[in-house]
Structure formats: C-alpha cells, structure tokens
Design an enzyme around this catalytic site. Structure first.
Site, PDB file in Angstrom:
ATOM      1  N   ARG A   1      32.573 -15.093  55.691  1.00 54.30           N
ATOM      2  CA  ARG A   1      33.498 -15.736  54.751  1.00 54.30           C
ATOM      3  C   ARG A   1      32.932 -17.019  54.149  1.00 54.30           C
ATOM      4  O   ARG A   1      33.097 -17.281  52.955  1.00 54.30           O
ATOM      5  CB  ARG A   1      34.787 -16.106  55.473  1.00 54.30           C
ATOM      6  CG  ARG A   1      35.691 -14.961  55.691  1.00 54.30           C
ATOM      7  CD  ARG A   1      36.802 -15.363  56.636  1.00 54.30           C
ATOM      8  NE  ARG A   1      37.703 -14.265  56.770  1.00 54.30           N
ATOM      9  CZ  ARG A   1      38.752 -14.052  55.981  1.00 54.30           C
ATOM     10  NH1 ARG A   1      39.075 -14.895  55.045  1.00 54.30           N
ATOM     11  NH2 ARG A   1      39.498 -12.993  56.137  1.00 54.30           N
TER      12      ARG A   1
ATOM     13  N   TYR B   1      31.314  -5.494  62.698  1.00 51.91           N
ATOM     14  CA  TYR B   1      30.273  -5.225  61.692  1.00 51.91           C
ATOM     15  C   TYR B   1      29.386  -6.457  61.577  1.00 51.91           C
ATOM     16  O   TYR B   1      29.760  -7.556  61.999  1.00 51.91           O
ATOM     17  CB  TYR B   1      30.876  -4.847  60.328  1.00 51.91           C
ATOM     18  CG  TYR B   1      31.945  -5.781  59.814  1.00 51.91           C
ATOM     19  CD1 TYR B   1      31.620  -6.984  59.213  1.00 51.91           C
ATOM     20  CD2 TYR B   1      33.301  -5.445  59.921  1.00 51.91           C
ATOM     21  CE1 TYR B   1      32.598  -7.835  58.733  1.00 51.91           C
ATOM     22  CE2 TYR B   1      34.289  -6.289  59.445  1.00 51.91           C
ATOM     23  CZ  TYR B   1      33.929  -7.491  58.852  1.00 51.91           C
ATOM     24  OH  TYR B   1      34.909  -8.340  58.389  1.00 51.91           O
TER      25      TYR B   1
ATOM     26  N   ASP C   1      46.898 -14.003  48.254  1.00 55.66           N
ATOM     27  CA  ASP C   1      47.898 -14.068  49.319  1.00 55.66           C
ATOM     28  C   ASP C   1      49.135 -14.854  48.896  1.00 55.66           C
ATOM     29  O   ASP C   1      50.193 -14.714  49.520  1.00 55.66           O
ATOM     30  CB  ASP C   1      47.288 -14.728  50.573  1.00 55.66           C
ATOM     31  CG  ASP C   1      46.453 -13.763  51.397  1.00 55.66           C
ATOM     32  OD1 ASP C   1      46.172 -12.653  50.911  1.00 55.66           O
ATOM     33  OD2 ASP C   1      46.086 -14.117  52.530  1.00 55.66           O
TER      34      ASP C   1
HETATM   35  C1  LIG Z   1      41.585 -11.314  60.536  1.00 57.43           C
HETATM   36  C2  LIG Z   1      41.548 -11.026  59.073  1.00 57.43           C
HETATM   37  C3  LIG Z   1      40.644 -10.144  58.572  1.00 57.43           C
HETATM   38  C4  LIG Z   1      40.611  -9.885  57.213  1.00 57.43           C
HETATM   39  N1  LIG Z   1      39.694  -9.012  56.753  1.00 57.43           N
HETATM   40  C5  LIG Z   1      39.643  -8.760  55.438  1.00 57.43           C
HETATM   41  C6  LIG Z   1      38.652  -7.885  54.930  1.00 57.43           C
HETATM   42  O1  LIG Z   1      37.845  -7.321  55.688  1.00 57.43           O
HETATM   43  N2  LIG Z   1      38.620  -7.664  53.587  1.00 57.43           N
HETATM   44  C7  LIG Z   1      39.484  -8.275  52.734  1.00 57.43           C
HETATM   45  O2  LIG Z   1      39.396  -8.040  51.507  1.00 57.43           O
HETATM   46  N3  LIG Z   1      40.440  -9.114  53.174  1.00 57.43           N
HETATM   47  C8  LIG Z   1      40.541  -9.379  54.508  1.00 57.43           C
HETATM   48  N4  LIG Z   1      41.467 -10.239  54.967  1.00 57.43           N
HETATM   49  C9  LIG Z   1      42.422 -10.845  54.021  1.00 57.43           C
HETATM   50  C10 LIG Z   1      41.845 -12.060  53.328  1.00 57.43           C
HETATM   51  O3  LIG Z   1      41.311 -12.962  54.256  1.00 57.43           O
HETATM   52  C11 LIG Z   1      42.889 -12.780  52.492  1.00 57.43           C
HETATM   53  O4  LIG Z   1      43.666 -11.863  51.794  1.00 57.43           O
HETATM   54  C12 LIG Z   1      42.198 -13.714  51.488  1.00 57.43           C
HETATM   55  O5  LIG Z   1      41.422 -14.677  52.150  1.00 57.43           O
HETATM   56  C13 LIG Z   1      43.225 -14.408  50.590  1.00 57.43           C
HETATM   57  O6  LIG Z   1      42.558 -15.262  49.698  1.00 57.43           O
HETATM   58  P1  LIG Z   1      43.379 -16.284  48.815  1.00 57.43           P
HETATM   59  O7  LIG Z   1      42.354 -16.999  48.011  1.00 57.43           O
HETATM   60  O8  LIG Z   1      44.501 -15.612  48.124  1.00 57.43           O
HETATM   61  O9  LIG Z   1      44.075 -17.285  49.858  1.00 57.43           O
HETATM   62  P2  LIG Z   1      43.457 -18.255  50.939  1.00 57.43           P
HETATM   63  O10 LIG Z   1      42.150 -17.783  51.407  1.00 57.43           O
HETATM   64  O11 LIG Z   1      44.516 -18.495  51.938  1.00 57.43           O
HETATM   65  O12 LIG Z   1      43.181 -19.605  50.137  1.00 57.43           O
HETATM   66  C14 LIG Z   1      44.213 -20.494  49.773  1.00 57.43           C
HETATM   67  C15 LIG Z   1      43.611 -21.859  49.494  1.00 57.43           C
HETATM   68  O13 LIG Z   1      44.638 -22.706  48.967  1.00 57.43           O
HETATM   69  C16 LIG Z   1      44.596 -23.963  49.621  1.00 57.43           C
HETATM   70  N5  LIG Z   1      45.947 -24.536  49.544  1.00 57.43           N
HETATM   71  C17 LIG Z   1      47.049 -24.132  50.223  1.00 57.43           C
HETATM   72  N6  LIG Z   1      48.118 -24.889  49.877  1.00 57.43           N
HETATM   73  C18 LIG Z   1      47.669 -25.783  48.955  1.00 57.43           C
HETATM   74  C19 LIG Z   1      48.310 -26.816  48.201  1.00 57.43           C
HETATM   75  N7  LIG Z   1      49.622 -27.101  48.334  1.00 57.43           N
HETATM   76  N8  LIG Z   1      47.567 -27.554  47.341  1.00 57.43           N
HETATM   77  C20 LIG Z   1      46.231 -27.291  47.186  1.00 57.43           C
HETATM   78  N9  LIG Z   1      45.570 -26.316  47.873  1.00 57.43           N
HETATM   79  C21 LIG Z   1      46.285 -25.569  48.734  1.00 57.43           C
HETATM   80  C22 LIG Z   1      44.119 -23.626  51.034  1.00 57.43           C
HETATM   81  O14 LIG Z   1      43.595 -24.755  51.682  1.00 57.43           O
HETATM   82  C23 LIG Z   1      43.094 -22.538  50.761  1.00 57.43           C
HETATM   83  O15 LIG Z   1      41.815 -23.075  50.494  1.00 57.43           O
HETATM   84  C24 LIG Z   1      41.517 -10.515  56.330  1.00 57.43           C
HETATM   85  C25 LIG Z   1      42.429 -11.423  56.836  1.00 57.43           C
HETATM   86  C26 LIG Z   1      42.435 -11.670  58.189  1.00 57.43           C
HETATM   87  C27 LIG Z   1      43.398 -12.651  58.703  1.00 57.43           C
END
Ligand SMILES: Cc1cc2nc3c(=O)[nH]c(=O)nc-3n(C[C@H](O)[C@H](O)[C@H](O)COP(=O)(O)OP(=O)(O)OC[C@H]3O[C@@H](n4cnc5c(N)ncnc54)[C@H](O)[C@@H]3O)c2cc1C
Length: 398
Positions: free
Chosen positions: A110, A216, A294
């Site tokens: 990651r 993996y 997310d």
């Molecule tokens: C154990 C596990 C395994 C996974 N494996 C996979 C996989 O193999 N393949 C896959 O595609 N997905 C996988 N996922 C899912 C994936 O990790 C998430 O869906 C993805 O990281 C979501 O990305 P995002 O950018 O939407 O949110 P996030 O990664 O949650 O990023 C959100 C960002 O916003 C910031 N933030 C939050 N609130 C605020 C605020 N108020 N002001 C400013 N910044 C803020 C946070 O600090 C963070 O940096 C897995 C998840 C888990 C838990």
C-alpha cells in the site's frame, strides 16, 4: 487555455482514491488541490490485490514504470481448503490478464502504491495536516474550512475521505458504519524467512469455518503479505493499526494447515483491523460536492475491489468533467454518480455474499460450494471478464 483550467477542484483525502482522482484531474488541466488530515502521506496495512481494471487506470495515468518496478505480477490465484490444503480452484493471473484485458493483475504494498500515485501530482498542491471540519455549498462555489483554521473556496469538492467521511456526513447526515462481525490479522514477512515453503509467486487464499486466510507477495517479491479473517460478534475499535500479537493470530488459526501457522509465526508483529461497511447510498453527488471510494461505497475486501473501485471512480470523475469541458458541474457530478453507482453497488453486494460463502462451516453447503468452484471457478480472469475488462477512463457512447 482549455476551459477546464478555470475549474478549481478541492479533493478532501489523500488516500488511494483521492490521489488517483487528483492525478487524473490535474493531467486534464483542472486547478486541483488536495487536503489531507494526516501530517504526512501514509498508508497503513500491507498489500493490495489490484485487478487489471484498476491497473489499467494507473498505466493510463503514466504510472506504469514505477508500478512495474515495485509491484509483483502474481502468476496465479489459488483457493485452498483450510485444513488439508486441497485445491478448490486455481487459475492463471499473469500473463493471462494482459492477454485478455491489456493490463496485468498486480499485488503491491500500500505504501508503495500511494507513493507511486502521489508522484504524479505536484507535492506543493497536497496540503497536509488539513482536517476538513465543515463545508458550505453556496450554489456557485463551495466554501470549506479546516481544523487548523485554514479556509478554501472551490468550484467542486470531492470527498475522498474514507469510510468515516466528513463530506458524506455533511451531504447526507451522520450515520455510523456497520460492524461486519469480522476482524483481520495482518502482517508482512520477509520472503527469505518462508523460502523453505517454496511458495509460488501467486495469491493464495484458504477458506474454512468462520474465517479465511490470504497471502501474496509485495515489494518486488521481498515481502509476503498476509491477512487472516476471523468472525467476532463485537468490536469497539475501528483502528487497524492497533497492535495484535502474533500469538493471538496463531491462536485464531489453530488447527488450520501448517503453512498458515508457519507464515504467521515468521512475522515480527501483526496488526488487527475490524471490518465495517455501509448500505449502498442512494446518491453521493449533491450540488457541487461529490464523493468517491470508501466515502460513498465502502465494501468488504472479499472481491479485492475497494481500492480498485476508488481508483476507477477517480478516472470516471475526471472523464465526466473533461467531457463537459468543466462546465455545468452539478449535472456533471450527477452523471458521474449515475455511471458509477450500479457497478459499485454490485461489488458491495458480491463482497458481502463472499463473506458468507468463504466462511461456511464444513457440511453440505460447503460441499456444494466446493463442487461449484471445482466445476466453474469464479476467481479466474476469464470468469471475471465483466469486472476486469471495464475501462473507467472511457465514458459510454451517447
Ligand atoms: C484488510 C483489507 C484488505 C483490503 N484489500 C484490498 C485489496 O486487495 N484490493 C482492493 O482494491 N481493496 C482492498 N481493500 C479496500 C481498500 O483498502 C479501500 O477500499 C481503499 O483504501 C479506500 O481508499 P479511499 O481513498 O477511498 O479511502 P482511504 O484509503 O480511507 O483514504 C481516506 C483519506 O482521507 C483522509 N481523511 C479522512 N478524513 C479527513 C478529513 N476530515 N479531512 C481531510 N482528510 C481526511 C484520511 O486520512 C485518508 O488519507 C482492503 C481493505 C482492507 C481493510
């Protein structure tokens, strides 16, 4: 100057989804700033399984060279039975994915992935230690303010701020995510410590009663990433960086195949993370504000698609704004939602169904599942055509 250059876009959250959107929007000529609450760019946890549908987007953004350097191209996906290791299904991943879909299947750390995506965006436009605390859509622009006292004005705000999204709460009201009754033990093992296991450079998952275990390679093959899921009724912390002990992880998988114990025992530390999701949202674009990743469609990682869909969101959002030349943002954000929602809802539902299917107790339902997997499989690149061939950078014609 293209009209797009005049549109100011604020992306809230520098996770995998927010940064991909920022790179795509920046490359299209929009005026983009990213606001991240953390004092530095970090990704906790180990690996990401990235299907060709997401890899394609990142290659199109010019990030392929760094991906080729840091990521692993797993040769196969292999599902096995928890106790005796019997193969339930097995399929080639690479080079099959490239042959079929023109993009590889990758497994990547990651932190490496985040750094690679961030390298495509000007660092000075990522505002760290900016935690969004409020926003107000004024109709012709949006005002946003941060915990540190800073304020900004943008034409469009993109909430990419994860499962506890502040932007989502501002648009649609507060609502706590739902605990899935499942926690994960996660860890990274230096490859040389498990060299004697002779593991194939592939992705393996072991399914059994009330849990499953996935491993993996990541980081050029130097580290083996593992995630072991087990069911729990209650959980009161939502922090996957909480330290769990290796001993606890070993106890959770006691009685499972010896390979699992060997891998877990080779880790120095492991983390525990509780799983949450939400019901599919009816909408996520309101006025000049929208959501991605997310923030609007958290899903169980049992299709390996959470980050992949966040990456796709960024590509489609950029494609919609480009097609509209930066004009009519309200309509454009609605179009983006209409295009994305059916696909991510399907994946949210499939991911939930897999939690049940993967964790069946031994018995008739498990035997029927195993027979079905042996007959048809469901993890092969051929079976996942609808998922992998999809090109989020292209808008449907008409
Ligand atoms: C154990 C596990 C395994 C996974 N494996 C996979 C996989 O193999 N393949 C896959 O595609 N997905 C996988 N996922 C899912 C994936 O990790 C998430 O869906 C993805 O990281 C979501 O990305 P995002 O950018 O939407 O949110 P996030 O990664 O949650 O990023 C959100 C960002 O916003 C910031 N933030 C939050 N609130 C605020 C605020 N108020 N002001 C400013 N910044 C803020 C946070 O600090 C963070 O940096 C897995 C998840 C888990 C838990």
């Amino acid at each position: 100057m293209p009209r797009s250059a005049s549109l100011r876009i604020a992306v809230v959250g520098a996770g995998l989804g927010g940064l991909t959107a920022a790179v795509a929007l920046h490359q299209a000529g929009f005026d983009v700033d990213v606001y991240e609450q953390a004092p530095e760019l970090t990704e906790v946890g180990g690996g990401i399984n990235m299907g060709p549908n997401a890899a394609r987007v990142l290659y199109r953004l010019g990030l392929g060279k760094a991906l080729d350097r840091e990521a692993v191209r797993p040769l196969s996906t292999h599902q096995r039975r928890w106790q005796d290791g019997r193969t339930l299904q097995r399929a080639p991943l690479n080079p099959r994915c490239e042959e079929l879909y023109g993009a590889p299947h990758l497994t990547v750390h990651r932190a490496d992935l985040l750094a690679i995506i961030a390298s495509g965006f000007p660092a000075e436009r990522i505002h760290l230690a900016h935690r969004l605390v409020g926003l107000d859509d004024k109709g012709d622009h949006v005002e946003a303010w941060f915990e540190n006292g800073a304020r900004t004005t943008a034409d469009v705000v993109v909430g990419a701020d994860g499962i506890n999204s502040m932007v989502r709460a501002a648009l649609l009201g507060e609502e706590a995510p739902r605990f899935a009754g499942c926690v994960a033990y996660r860890g990274l093992v230096p490859a040389e410590r498990v060299a004697d296991l002779g593991l194939e450079l592939g992705s393996q998952s072991w399914v059994g009663p009330g849990g499953h275990f996935v491993h993996y390679f990541v980081s050029r093959g130097r580290l083996l990433n593992f995630v072991g899921w087990t069911e729990h009724d209650t959980w009161n912390r939502e922090d996957w960086t909480d330290r769990a002990t290796v001993t606890r992880a070993l106890a959770a998988f006691e009685g499972w195949h010896s390979q699992i114990g060997r891998i877990v025992a080779a880790a120095d530390t492991c983390f525990i993370w509780a799983l949450y999701d939400r019901e599919p949202l009816p909408r996520w674009s309101v006025g000049r504000v929208t959501l991605l990743g997310d923030a609007c469609h958290p899903m169980y990682p049992f299709m390996g698609q959470g980050a992949a869909q966040a990456i796709e969101d960024g590509a489609t959002l950029a494609a919609c704004l480009i097609a509209a030349g930066g004009g009519e943002p309200v309509e454009t954000l609605r179009r983006y939602q209409v295009l994305r929602r059916p696909r991510v809802t399907r994946l949210q539902e499939m991911s939930r169904a897999n939690k049940i299917r993967f964790h069946l107790p031994d018995g008739p339902a498990q035997e029927a599942r195993d027979a079905e997997w042996a007959r048809a499989g469901d993890r092969s690149p051929d079976a996942l055509r609808w998922l992998y061939e999809f090109d989020a950078t292209e808008l449907p014609k008409g």
